[in-house]
Each structure stands twice: as structure tokens, then as C-alpha cells.
Design a protein around this motif. Sequence first.
Motif, PDB file in Angstrom:
ATOM      1  N   GLY A 281       0.820  -1.210   0.000  1.00  0.00           N
ATOM      2  CA  GLY A 281       0.000   0.000   0.000  1.00  0.00           C
ATOM      3  C   GLY A 281       0.849   1.253   0.000  1.00  0.00           C
ATOM      4  O   GLY A 281       0.565   2.216  -0.719  1.00  0.00           O
ATOM      5  N   ALA A 282       1.927   1.242   0.804  1.00  0.00           N
ATOM      6  CA  ALA A 282       2.827   2.397   0.840  1.00  0.00           C
ATOM      7  C   ALA A 282       3.507   2.603  -0.505  1.00  0.00           C
ATOM      8  O   ALA A 282       3.619   3.733  -1.001  1.00  0.00           O
ATOM      9  CB  ALA A 282       3.874   2.203   1.938  1.00  0.00           C
ATOM     10  N   ALA A 283       3.954   1.505  -1.119  1.00  0.00           N
ATOM     11  CA  ALA A 283       4.635   1.614  -2.415  1.00  0.00           C
ATOM     12  C   ALA A 283       3.709   2.175  -3.483  1.00  0.00           C
ATOM     13  O   ALA A 283       4.097   3.025  -4.285  1.00  0.00           O
ATOM     14  CB  ALA A 283       5.167   0.244  -2.834  1.00  0.00           C
ATOM     15  N   MET A 284       2.470   1.697  -3.499  1.00  0.00           N
ATOM     16  CA  MET A 284       1.538   2.135  -4.533  1.00  0.00           C
ATOM     17  C   MET A 284       1.059   3.563  -4.322  1.00  0.00           C
ATOM     18  O   MET A 284       0.778   4.294  -5.265  1.00  0.00           O
ATOM     19  CB  MET A 284       0.324   1.197  -4.580  1.00  0.00           C
ATOM     20  CG  MET A 284       0.639  -0.237  -4.930  1.00  0.00           C
ATOM     21  SD  MET A 284       1.491  -0.451  -6.524  1.00  0.00           S
ATOM     22  CE  MET A 284       3.211  -0.588  -5.972  1.00  0.00           C
ATOM     23  N   SER A 285       0.952   4.002  -3.059  1.00  0.00           N
ATOM     24  CA  SER A 285       0.437   5.343  -2.799  1.00  0.00           C
ATOM     25  C   SER A 285       1.500   6.422  -2.962  1.00  0.00           C
ATOM     26  O   SER A 285       1.172   7.587  -3.159  1.00  0.00           O
ATOM     27  CB  SER A 285      -0.148   5.412  -1.377  1.00  0.00           C
ATOM     28  OG  SER A 285       0.860   5.186  -0.406  1.00  0.00           O
ATOM     29  N   ILE A 286       2.775   6.023  -2.920  1.00  0.00           N
ATOM     30  CA  ILE A 286       3.827   7.026  -2.949  1.00  0.00           C
ATOM     31  C   ILE A 286       4.344   7.301  -4.357  1.00  0.00           C
ATOM     32  O   ILE A 286       4.985   8.321  -4.618  1.00  0.00           O
ATOM     33  CB  ILE A 286       5.001   6.600  -2.032  1.00  0.00           C
ATOM     34  CG1 ILE A 286       5.796   7.807  -1.567  1.00  0.00           C
ATOM     35  CG2 ILE A 286       5.916   5.596  -2.731  1.00  0.00           C
ATOM     36  CD1 ILE A 286       6.799   7.481  -0.495  1.00  0.00           C
ATOM     37  N   SER A 287       4.054   6.393  -5.297  1.00  0.00           N
ATOM     38  CA  SER A 287       4.634   6.508  -6.626  1.00  0.00           C
ATOM     39  C   SER A 287       3.662   7.139  -7.618  1.00  0.00           C
ATOM     40  O   SER A 287       2.468   6.819  -7.618  1.00  0.00           O
ATOM     41  CB  SER A 287       5.024   5.115  -7.135  1.00  0.00           C
ATOM     42  OG  SER A 287       5.413   5.168  -8.488  1.00  0.00           O
ATOM     43  N   PRO A 288       4.157   8.017  -8.491  1.00  0.00           N
ATOM     44  CA  PRO A 288       3.300   8.596  -9.532  1.00  0.00           C
ATOM     45  C   PRO A 288       3.145   7.677 -10.741  1.00  0.00           C
ATOM     46  O   PRO A 288       2.344   7.960 -11.634  1.00  0.00           O
ATOM     47  CB  PRO A 288       4.062   9.867  -9.918  1.00  0.00           C
ATOM     48  CG  PRO A 288       5.495   9.518  -9.706  1.00  0.00           C
ATOM     49  CD  PRO A 288       5.513   8.606  -8.500  1.00  0.00           C
ATOM     50  N   ALA A 289       3.895   6.588 -10.794  1.00  0.00           N
ATOM     51  CA  ALA A 289       3.837   5.672 -11.934  1.00  0.00           C
ATOM     52  C   ALA A 289       2.504   4.924 -11.940  1.00  0.00           C
ATOM     53  O   ALA A 289       1.861   4.782 -10.898  1.00  0.00           O
ATOM     54  CB  ALA A 289       4.988   4.680 -11.864  1.00  0.00           C
ATOM     55  N   PRO A 290       2.064   4.424 -13.103  1.00  0.00           N
ATOM     56  CA  PRO A 290       0.870   3.577 -13.136  1.00  0.00           C
ATOM     57  C   PRO A 290       1.028   2.419 -12.163  1.00  0.00           C
ATOM     58  O   PRO A 290       2.126   1.882 -11.979  1.00  0.00           O
ATOM     59  CB  PRO A 290       0.833   3.084 -14.584  1.00  0.00           C
ATOM     60  CG  PRO A 290       1.555   4.126 -15.357  1.00  0.00           C
ATOM     61  CD  PRO A 290       2.636   4.638 -14.449  1.00  0.00           C
ATOM     62  N   ARG A 291      -0.062   2.035 -11.560  1.00  0.00           N
ATOM     63  CA  ARG A 291      -0.022   1.058 -10.484  1.00  0.00           C
ATOM     64  C   ARG A 291       0.662  -0.247 -10.901  1.00  0.00           C
ATOM     65  O   ARG A 291       1.474  -0.806 -10.170  1.00  0.00           O
ATOM     66  CB  ARG A 291      -1.450   0.801 -10.011  1.00  0.00           C
ATOM     67  CG  ARG A 291      -1.532   0.174  -8.640  1.00  0.00           C
ATOM     68  CD  ARG A 291      -2.947   0.289  -8.088  1.00  0.00           C
ATOM     69  NE  ARG A 291      -3.110   1.518  -7.318  1.00  0.00           N
ATOM     70  CZ  ARG A 291      -4.261   2.163  -7.191  1.00  0.00           C
ATOM     71  NH1 ARG A 291      -5.327   1.721  -7.806  1.00  0.00           N
ATOM     72  NH2 ARG A 291      -4.335   3.252  -6.456  1.00  0.00           N
ATOM     73  N   ALA A 292       0.339  -0.765 -12.082  1.00  0.00           N
ATOM     74  CA  ALA A 292       0.928  -2.030 -12.521  1.00  0.00           C
ATOM     75  C   ALA A 292       2.440  -1.910 -12.721  1.00  0.00           C
ATOM     76  O   ALA A 292       3.199  -2.834 -12.410  1.00  0.00           O
ATOM     77  CB  ALA A 292       0.261  -2.488 -13.811  1.00  0.00           C
TER      78      ALA A 292
END
Length: 403
Positions: free
Chosen positions: A320-331
Amino acid sequence: MSSEVRLLDALKGQPRTVWITAFAAVIAFMGIGLVDPILLSIATALQATPSQVTLLFSSYLGVQVVAMLFTGACAARFGAKRTLVGGLALIVAATLACALASSITELVSLRAVWGLGNAFFIATALSVIVGAASGGQQGAILLYEAALGIGLSTGPLLGAALGSLSWRGPFAGTAVLMAIALVLAAALLPGDAHAKREPVRLLDPLRALRHRGLLRTSVGSALYTAGFFTVLAWAPFVLQFSAVQVGLVFFAWGLCVAVAGVLLAPRLAARLGERRATVLAVLANAALLALMLVPDKPVLVVAVILSGVVSGLLNTLFTGAAMSISPAPRAVASGGYNFLRWLGGAAAATLVGHLAEWFGWTHAPFLVGALLCLLAGGLLALGADEPDTKEVPVEAAIVGEEL
């Protein structure tokens, strides 16, 4: 509405595509802990050292990690069903061959093929479930996480039950179950002819790691995952239990992983924020690994089972932290994050046996695992200037569990 109610609602009225894929996912996730109860039996039967036997984890994970960088591009090119069915076919062939292996070198090589098949299957299973499920994406994600938890908890049980007869039994049993999943998937899953395919470049996941916050979180997760696989790969050698006893210990561990990941992690993140909750949980994992240094088997059993609770929290919180902190597409962000995360697991599974030999102390791997988790906590604490969120998006939390 509680997580329990949402999960029960998600089980209702699902099409057969969802159930077929979820069944196959359960069997695939079993592969992570399947060999745990039979590690000692394999070592005895094939006259292998502990460091050679733990290569069963590192070859499986190492190939899977690298292959995950390619699976997105393969699914985009060939379609989800072809990728999924191809992965299942590789797993069936590898597990059947594992049951017939005559040396530890052969078995380790075949586990690598198993890891390759697992990467192709699991990388696409989530997208198939989400695309076919009724009742919205959130319910589909909960179904997928339920499959993950069931697989992690029942893998050691299957390994114990069949492993009490022969170390070859768990591999043969998995081959049969996966063959059933393969036939069902090939015959009943919808084709790829009309599926929309998004282009994915091969190096996009690695490019996503240029983001400082995502890189820090991914490295922290790699350090924690090294501790995770230290417990999984080395505890059976320290416990010296029978296959059934080890299977029961890791069944309880897997059950804790499942319950904490589904029910506790979102609540903890909502109360403390993802990053704070992650730091506290990884420090708790360091404390449990340190407790495993106590030369008392009942203490080790309790610490191993409790580490399942912390691991369940961290599997969800880190992602969750990795996905919420990055501006890149989730996949794309998930691909880069998972590459580093599971690379840590593969390295730990390779080195645990050697650490015990180098230090001349059976419990030395647990000490190293504890220090790595402390390092992970410190690394994550350095990101205090980065934005924090108060809850783990369910769909983000499970994307990272594609391995």
C-alpha cells in the motif's frame, strides 16, 4: 461495512471464470510453503546439506522475480488466458518432474522452472479475476487475497500430509491439483480475441524505481522479505520436528498471515497511516526474529507463529505504501517494487544455510534477519518528509501480492 461482510458478499454470484482462476491461485500460492515440512526429509534422502536444500526456495524465487519483469509484456502481447494457461502448463511439468528427481541439483533446477511458470500464471490471475468478477473490483480483490491466504496456510499442511509418506508426495500432489486447474482454465476461461491489451515496455518497472520514495520503500520491503524467508527457510532446520509437526506450525503461521493481511492491516493503516504502521510492524518483526535466538523450541514455535501476524500486516502495508507514494501507473510501480522485494527473499533463502556455517551458530540467520528488519525500519523512517495516507487502497494492497 466490515471486511468480513465484504468478503462474504464477494463470494456470492461469481461466474465460473472467477472460481477457476481463484482455485488455481490457491494451488499456486501453496508452492511457497509446500516444501517447508519436507526440507529435512529431502536433505536425508538426497544426502544434501542445509545450504543446498534451501536453494529450493532461492531458485524458485530468483527465477520468478526476474520473470515478473517479462510477464506484463507477455500478457500484453499474447493475452491473459494464453499467459495464464502457459504458466500452469509449466508448473504441472515442473512439479511432476520434481516428484521424480534423483538429486538435489535436479530438484533445485526443476524448482526454478516451477518459479518461471508461477510468474506467468500469478502475474495474470489478478487481472482475470478483476475483469470477470461481479460486484465490483473491491470484492474481486478480496477474493484474490482470500486465495493468497488459503494457499499460504494450506501449503504446509499439504506438504506435511503427503510428506509423511514420502518427500516426493507433495510434488506429485501439487502436479495433480495443478493439472486439474490447467484443464479447467484451458477449457472454460474465455479467449483473448476481444480483450483490450495495454502496451507495456519491458524496462518500465525498473524505470519506476527512479522515484526516490518508491525505491526507498522497495528496498525496505526487500530487507523485510529477507527476514520473512529466513523464518520460512531456516526454522525447520532449527526445530528438527517431524514433517507433520512442521506443517502444523506453518499452517498456524499462514493462517495468521491471511487474517492479519485481510482484516488487521487496513485498520492499522487507517489509525496510524501507512508509513508509521509499516515502521512499527517491521520493528516488531525484528523483535520476533531476535526472540528466535532463545535456544528453546517452544519459544521458537510461538515466535514463528506470531511472526505470521506481523508478516500479514507488512505484506499489505508495504505494498500500500509503495503504490500510494509513486506517480507511476499502479501495474508498473508494482512490477518494480516486487522485483526488489522478492529479490531480497531469494537472496535470504540462498544465504541462510551459509550464515549458520560461517558463524558456527544455528541461530545466526535469525540475528541477521533481525538486523535487516531494523535497517528497514530506519530506512523507512527517513521518509518522514514524504506524504502519508491514512488507509491502504484495497486494490493497491493486493497488486503487490502477485508473487
